[in-house]
Design an enzyme around this catalytic site. Sequence first.
Site, short mmCIF file in Angstrom:
data_model
loop_
_atom_site.label_atom_id
_atom_site.label_comp_id
_atom_site.label_asym_id
_atom_site.label_seq_id
_atom_site.Cartn_x
_atom_site.Cartn_y
_atom_site.Cartn_z
N ASP A 3 0.71 -1.38 0.00
CA ASP A 3 -0.01 -0.23 0.06
C ASP A 3 0.67 1.34 -0.20
O ASP A 3 0.22 2.50 0.56
CB ASP A 3 -0.90 -0.18 1.18
CG ASP A 3 -0.07 -0.05 2.43
OD1 ASP A 3 1.17 -0.05 2.63
OD2 ASP A 3 -0.82 -0.17 3.70
N GLU A 41 -0.21 -9.05 -1.04
CA GLU A 41 -0.97 -8.41 -0.01
C GLU A 41 -1.82 -7.25 -0.29
O GLU A 41 -2.26 -6.23 0.04
CB GLU A 41 0.16 -7.43 1.05
CG GLU A 41 -0.37 -7.43 2.45
CD GLU A 41 0.55 -6.37 3.25
OE1 GLU A 41 0.51 -5.19 3.05
OE2 GLU A 41 1.33 -7.07 4.05
N GLU A 78 -2.19 5.08 2.55
CA GLU A 78 -2.23 3.81 2.16
C GLU A 78 -3.64 3.03 1.72
O GLU A 78 -3.55 2.36 0.84
CB GLU A 78 -1.41 2.88 3.45
CG GLU A 78 -0.16 3.36 3.58
CD GLU A 78 0.03 4.53 4.34
OE1 GLU A 78 -1.06 5.21 4.89
OE2 GLU A 78 1.32 4.80 4.63
N HIS A 90 4.92 5.88 13.21
CA HIS A 90 5.28 6.76 11.76
C HIS A 90 4.21 7.09 10.80
O HIS A 90 4.51 7.86 9.78
CB HIS A 90 6.25 5.93 11.11
CG HIS A 90 5.53 4.68 10.18
ND1 HIS A 90 4.99 4.72 9.06
CD2 HIS A 90 5.53 3.48 10.61
CE1 HIS A 90 4.38 3.79 8.60
NE2 HIS A 90 4.62 2.84 9.62
N ARG A 150 1.56 8.86 8.73
CA ARG A 150 1.31 10.43 8.63
C ARG A 150 -0.02 10.92 9.32
O ARG A 150 0.09 11.96 9.56
CB ARG A 150 0.95 10.45 6.95
CG ARG A 150 2.22 10.73 6.09
CD ARG A 150 1.95 10.73 4.53
NE ARG A 150 2.90 11.28 4.00
CZ ARG A 150 4.05 10.73 3.65
NH1 ARG A 150 4.52 9.51 4.21
NH2 ARG A 150 5.16 11.42 2.80
N HIS A 174 11.70 6.02 13.93
CA HIS A 174 11.64 6.26 12.40
C HIS A 174 12.36 7.20 11.98
O HIS A 174 12.56 8.37 12.55
CB HIS A 174 10.27 6.27 12.14
CG HIS A 174 9.88 6.00 10.47
ND1 HIS A 174 10.29 7.17 9.67
CD2 HIS A 174 9.27 5.13 9.71
CE1 HIS A 174 9.67 6.72 8.30
NE2 HIS A 174 9.28 5.46 8.68
C1 UD1 Z 1 6.36 5.01 3.97
C2 UD1 Z 1 5.15 4.67 3.32
C3 UD1 Z 1 4.23 4.12 4.35
C4 UD1 Z 1 4.91 2.82 5.19
C5 UD1 Z 1 6.28 3.19 5.74
C6 UD1 Z 1 6.99 2.22 6.30
C7 UD1 Z 1 3.91 6.36 1.58
C8 UD1 Z 1 3.39 7.25 1.52
N1 UD1 Z 1 4.36 5.97 2.78
O1 UD1 Z 1 6.08 6.02 5.03
O2 UD1 Z 1 2.92 3.42 3.60
O3 UD1 Z 1 4.02 2.20 6.25
O4 UD1 Z 1 7.10 3.96 4.73
O5 UD1 Z 1 8.00 2.64 7.09
O6 UD1 Z 1 4.43 5.38 0.94
N2 UD1 Z 1 13.82 8.57 5.86
C9 UD1 Z 1 14.72 8.46 5.85
N3 UD1 Z 1 15.55 7.39 5.29
C10 UD1 Z 1 14.69 6.26 5.31
C11 UD1 Z 1 13.29 6.29 5.34
C12 UD1 Z 1 12.85 7.71 5.41
O7 UD1 Z 1 15.70 9.71 6.00
O8 UD1 Z 1 15.51 5.16 4.98
C13 UD1 Z 1 12.97 9.90 5.94
C14 UD1 Z 1 13.06 10.91 4.80
O9 UD1 Z 1 13.35 12.19 5.46
C15 UD1 Z 1 11.60 10.74 4.16
C16 UD1 Z 1 10.90 10.51 5.08
O10 UD1 Z 1 11.56 9.70 6.15
O11 UD1 Z 1 11.46 11.86 3.48
C17 UD1 Z 1 9.28 10.05 5.10
O12 UD1 Z 1 9.54 8.80 4.20
P1 UD1 Z 1 8.42 8.48 3.23
O13 UD1 Z 1 8.52 7.27 2.53
O14 UD1 Z 1 7.84 9.60 2.55
O15 UD1 Z 1 7.12 8.13 4.55
P2 UD1 Z 1 7.22 6.87 5.63
O16 UD1 Z 1 6.55 7.69 6.85
O17 UD1 Z 1 8.56 6.49 5.85
N1 UDP Z 2 11.09 -2.81 11.70
C1 UDP Z 2 12.61 -2.95 11.59
N2 UDP Z 2 13.25 -2.14 12.33
C2 UDP Z 2 12.66 -1.33 13.17
C3 UDP Z 2 11.35 -1.35 13.22
C4 UDP Z 2 10.36 -2.19 12.26
O1 UDP Z 2 13.03 -3.87 10.85
O2 UDP Z 2 13.40 -0.55 13.90
C5 UDP Z 2 10.23 -4.11 10.80
C6 UDP Z 2 9.30 -4.70 11.49
O3 UDP Z 2 9.74 -6.12 11.90
C7 UDP Z 2 8.07 -4.86 10.35
C8 UDP Z 2 8.33 -3.59 9.44
O4 UDP Z 2 9.64 -3.03 9.82
O5 UDP Z 2 8.61 -6.03 9.40
C9 UDP Z 2 7.30 -2.68 9.59
O6 UDP Z 2 7.49 -1.65 9.10
P1 UDP Z 2 6.89 -0.18 9.23
O7 UDP Z 2 6.43 -0.07 10.62
O8 UDP Z 2 8.11 0.99 8.92
O9 UDP Z 2 5.95 -0.16 7.98
P2 UDP Z 2 4.35 -0.69 8.19
O10 UDP Z 2 4.50 -1.96 8.38
O11 UDP Z 2 3.57 0.17 8.90
O12 UDP Z 2 3.91 -0.13 6.75
#
Ligand code: UD1
Ligand code: UDP
Length: 388
Positions: free
Chosen positions: A97, A119, A133, A210, A212, A243
């Site tokens: 998603d 999924e 999502e 994390h 939004r 996060h």
């Molecule tokens: C994204 C997904 C969400 C998923 C989540 C898992 C979208 C819109 N959101 O949300 O569905 O549940 O990932 O964690 O697709 N960042 C870093 N390094 C990283 C990752 C993120 O610096 O490795 C920071 C960056 O500043 C980035 C921000 O996190 O801009 C947000 O990342 P983004 O992928 O937009 O949203 P998530 O909240 O991570």
């Molecule tokens: N996870 C990880 N390290 C962390 C936190 C979560 O490897 O510090 C793993 C967790 O086991 C799960 C996945 O990341 O499999 C969940 O990711 P996240 O919560 O970022 O996204 P969501 O599942 O909400 O899309």
Amino acid sequence: MKKILVVFGTRPEAIKMAPLVQELQKYPDEIDCRVAVTAQHREMLDQVLQLFQIRPHYDLNIMQAGQTLSGITVRALTGLEEIIRAEKPDLVLVHGDTTTTFAAALAAYYCQVAVGHVEAGLRTHNKYSPFPEELNRHLAGVIADWHYAPTALACRNLQAEGVAREKIFITGNTVIDALLATVRQNYVFAEDDLNKINYQSRKILLVTAHRRENLGPPMHSIFRALRALVREFADVEVVFPVHKNPAVRQAVQQELAGLPRVHLIEPLDYEPFVNLMQRCYLVLTDSGGLQEEAPALGKPVLVLRDTTERPEAVQAGTVQLVGTAERQVYRAAARLLSDPAAYRSMAEAVNPYGDGRASRRIVQAVRYALGLSGERPTEFAFLPLARP
Ligand code: UD1
Ligand code: UDP
């Protein structure tokens, strides 16, 4: 020989697609499996690629600090369309998603390439929760030709939207495949702080946040509840891998920095993370994946959201939806910390999401769809254990 392009971009997609990539690689005479990552996440994606030893053929490297939804969509769509045109795969596989998922499905559609959605079919029926999502998953489903639904409920959701039953395969969730391959008894952390915690005498609350829709006041109110819990319960220790999102980090710093018995740490690699989950007392999270993993390990989960697209474990009794209000979060956790019977009734290992064989089923379903096998795979069936 059929060519399959697997596309993902974030940590959870990578964790859940890794076992599938490994399974696809077992058919080198039939399947040419290519991997493209958008790298919507960077560090959080890379640690998973490393763990599962996946070397992507393409890496769009699109992540920007503080990225917007439109920004991710545009960069992913443009880059993926180019890759799909060049590769001409027989099938594009997307997961879940995220915005990468939606953009990848759309790019494949623009190239008139078939899409398989892993999924598929989870729904809250509220387009702003989880945001974005719920709609990402729905839109990917509208585009998809084949739907790998983890549970019977997800299958029913798709059928209610008019998807033909023969296009859906109930497979279980690949997250359980990854989990079972990664959790070990007697795991030793590379992180010294985690080895130093006394898991026998302390009750560890494992926290992640994390979403939004939780950014801003809801997150602050969740964190204030954690503060109160640590104040009230002397045997509680919070471990919170924070996060990378700067907006999350700011709220965490404001509410939780410097408190005794609160460990604010960097996101953990998947292996230490799930092994930590196995030792914790209780999980508080707004994550999707954790709602699937923790029940399999017999850990109660308080979900810090108003809705969930994963009601199976709520029905099974190991997950409770508590929302984000400070009082609600505090009360639900305090009850599980002080009422052993309430705790025991939630701490039951149930696996409504899979049996560790989802990837195998999906690959068989893919082979069936591509004419490599004449047999539909047997589907996943969750047989709930009788509760006392
Ligand atoms: C994204 C997904 C969400 C998923 C989540 C898992 C979208 C819109 N959101 O949300 O569905 O549940 O990932 O964690 O697709 N960042 C870093 N390094 C990283 C990752 C993120 O610096 O490795 C920071 C960056 O500043 C980035 C921000 O996190 O801009 C947000 O990342 P983004 O992928 O937009 O949203 P998530 O909240 O991570
Ligand atoms: N996870 C990880 N390290 C962390 C936190 C979560 O490897 O510090 C793993 C967790 O086991 C799960 C996945 O990341 O499999 C969940 O990711 P996240 O919560 O970022 O996204 P969501 O599942 O909400 O899309």
